[in-house]
Design an enzyme around this catalytic site. Structure first.
Site, mmCIF file in Angstrom:
data_model
loop_
_atom_site.group_PDB
_atom_site.id
_atom_site.type_symbol
_atom_site.label_atom_id
_atom_site.label_comp_id
_atom_site.label_asym_id
_atom_site.label_seq_id
_atom_site.Cartn_x
_atom_site.Cartn_y
_atom_site.Cartn_z
ATOM 1 N N ARG A 172 -15.366 11.619 -0.982
ATOM 2 C CA ARG A 172 -14.226 12.505 -0.728
ATOM 3 C C ARG A 172 -13.835 13.281 -1.982
ATOM 4 O O ARG A 172 -13.536 14.473 -1.924
ATOM 5 C CB ARG A 172 -13.044 11.691 -0.193
ATOM 6 C CG ARG A 172 -13.224 11.239 1.245
ATOM 7 C CD ARG A 172 -12.095 10.328 1.699
ATOM 8 N NE ARG A 172 -12.245 8.980 1.149
ATOM 9 C CZ ARG A 172 -11.289 8.054 1.188
ATOM 10 N NH1 ARG A 172 -10.109 8.334 1.699
ATOM 11 N NH2 ARG A 172 -11.505 6.857 0.693
ATOM 12 N N ASP A 228 0.863 -1.167 0.000
ATOM 13 C CA ASP A 228 0.000 0.000 0.000
ATOM 14 C C ASP A 228 0.913 1.234 0.000
ATOM 15 O O ASP A 228 2.096 1.130 0.331
ATOM 16 C CB ASP A 228 -0.877 -0.036 1.250
ATOM 17 C CG ASP A 228 -1.626 1.261 1.483
ATOM 18 O OD1 ASP A 228 -2.330 1.705 0.556
ATOM 19 O OD2 ASP A 228 -1.491 1.829 2.581
ATOM 20 N N LYS A 239 -6.861 -4.572 -5.228
ATOM 21 C CA LYS A 239 -5.511 -4.798 -4.694
ATOM 22 C C LYS A 239 -5.209 -6.297 -4.644
ATOM 23 O O LYS A 239 -4.119 -6.734 -5.023
ATOM 24 C CB LYS A 239 -5.385 -4.193 -3.293
ATOM 25 C CG LYS A 239 -5.362 -2.673 -3.264
ATOM 26 C CD LYS A 239 -5.061 -2.164 -1.864
ATOM 27 C CE LYS A 239 -4.946 -0.656 -1.832
ATOM 28 N NZ LYS A 239 -4.379 -0.145 -0.576
ATOM 29 N N ASP A 250 -1.818 -0.877 5.911
ATOM 30 C CA ASP A 250 -2.193 -0.306 7.214
ATOM 31 C C ASP A 250 -3.697 -0.160 7.401
ATOM 32 O O ASP A 250 -4.159 0.030 8.527
ATOM 33 C CB ASP A 250 -1.544 1.068 7.388
ATOM 34 C CG ASP A 250 -2.234 2.145 6.557
ATOM 35 O OD1 ASP A 250 -2.789 3.086 7.126
ATOM 36 O OD2 ASP A 250 -2.244 2.020 5.314
ATOM 37 N N SER A 307 -2.494 0.982 -4.710
ATOM 38 C CA SER A 307 -2.951 2.090 -3.884
ATOM 39 C C SER A 307 -4.360 2.535 -4.246
ATOM 40 O O SER A 307 -4.721 2.603 -5.424
ATOM 41 C CB SER A 307 -1.994 3.284 -4.065
ATOM 42 O OG SER A 307 -2.477 4.422 -3.395
ATOM 43 N N GLY A 308 -5.115 2.844 -3.222
ATOM 44 C CA GLY A 308 -6.411 3.483 -3.421
ATOM 45 C C GLY A 308 -6.249 4.975 -3.629
ATOM 46 O O GLY A 308 -7.241 5.702 -3.735
ATOM 47 N N GLU A 356 -1.743 10.674 4.070
ATOM 48 C CA GLU A 356 -2.863 10.281 3.219
ATOM 49 C C GLU A 356 -3.012 11.422 2.216
ATOM 50 O O GLU A 356 -3.460 12.520 2.565
ATOM 51 C CB GLU A 356 -4.147 10.103 4.035
ATOM 52 C CG GLU A 356 -4.130 8.943 4.999
ATOM 53 C CD GLU A 356 -4.255 7.589 4.308
ATOM 54 O OE1 GLU A 356 -4.790 7.549 3.176
ATOM 55 O OE2 GLU A 356 -3.829 6.580 4.900
ATOM 56 N N ASP A 376 -0.275 5.118 0.858
ATOM 57 C CA ASP A 376 -0.569 6.142 1.850
ATOM 58 C C ASP A 376 -0.503 5.584 3.268
ATOM 59 O O ASP A 376 -1.150 4.578 3.590
ATOM 60 C CB ASP A 376 -1.955 6.738 1.597
ATOM 61 C CG ASP A 376 -2.033 7.491 0.284
ATOM 62 O OD1 ASP A 376 -2.025 8.727 0.310
ATOM 63 O OD2 ASP A 376 -2.081 6.834 -0.781
ATOM 64 N N ASN A 396 -8.806 -1.574 3.680
ATOM 65 C CA ASN A 396 -8.844 -1.937 2.262
ATOM 66 C C ASN A 396 -7.604 -2.717 1.824
ATOM 67 O O ASN A 396 -7.520 -3.162 0.679
ATOM 68 C CB ASN A 396 -9.044 -0.701 1.380
ATOM 69 C CG ASN A 396 -7.879 0.268 1.440
ATOM 70 O OD1 ASN A 396 -7.256 0.430 2.483
ATOM 71 N ND2 ASN A 396 -7.602 0.928 0.339
#
Length: 236
Positions: free
Chosen positions: A72, A26, A165, A188, A116-117, A35, A28, A191
């Protein structure tokens, strides 16, 4: 308190790094200290609002990551690209041990995947700096120099969520002839759990409680390179 907390689930350290062929990360709050979406929101004066959604999503309190991301993004409509550039240059820093861990894994012959999201604006830089072999992340739509509040569709889809992912980890493993058990997954947030559950070694880095509880290894203090202490030293 020990720097490295081990949760034993079918293995006893030290492990052999030669048993692994791929590591997926991941970005962020794992490889980097921020983030990114929260820092972009700061430019729009909406950091508190966006960060609250991010925190809930990462803790697993919002089950639909795609919905949380769309909510967001809508709050970021109109933010200039210059704000992204400022986040990259002024706020984004690599977490302790990130460079060292990635360099050690590559030296041992592992392939690296960044999943990554977050956004390609940042993953391109992180991937280049750390020598990633594959990258999957979301592409922000930019219109007239500002964020539209949406994402661009890519060949694989629109949003890289937990299931994407996991799929990316398994696809990259298959591409190099690796079994899921020969993969390491580091994250972390909630997701990250799907890919962590698919990997032979799951690592939580300064993670949310739900993630720490389900990971095989939790690094709660110190840098990412603490992971290397799990493995037997390479023969001279």
């Amino acid at each position: 308190m020990q720097d490295l907390t081990l949760v034993t689930q079918g293995f006893t350290p030290p492990l052999r790094l030669s048993d692994y062929k791929l590591a997926a990360f991941d970005m962020d709050s794992t490889l980097i200290n921020i983030e990114c979406i929260d820092e972009i929101a700061d430019a729009a004066g909406r950091k508190a609002e966006v960060a609250a959604i991010t925190e809930a999503a990462m803790r697993g309190e919002i089950s639909d990551f795609k919905d949380s991301l769309r909510r967001r993004l809508a709050l970021l409509k109109g933010v200039p690209v210059a704000a992204l550039e400022a986040v990259l240059k002024e706020r984004l820093r690599f977490n302790p041990g990130a460079r060292e861990l990635c360099a050690a894994l590559k030296a041992a012959g592992l392939k690296l995947v960044l999943v990554s999201g977050g956004f390609t604006f940042f993953t391109r830089y992180v991937a280049a700096e750390l020598g990633m072999d594959w990258v999957r992340s979301n592409e922000l739509e930019i219109v007239d120099g500002a964020l539209s509040g949406g994402l661009l569709m890519q060949a694989w889809g629109e949003i890289c969520d937990g299931e994407e992912k996991r799929r990316m980890l398994l696809q990259c493993a298959a591409d190099i002839g690796a079994l899921p058990g020969e993969c390491i997954a580091v994250g972390d947030g909630a997701n990250d759990l799907p890919m962590m559950g698919a990997a032979g070694l799951s690592v939580a880095y300064h993670a949310k409680p739900k993630v720490r509880a389900q990971a095989m290894v939790a690094i709660n203090e110190g840098g990412l390179d603490r992971l290397l202490s799990l493995f037997q030293p390479r023969a001279a």
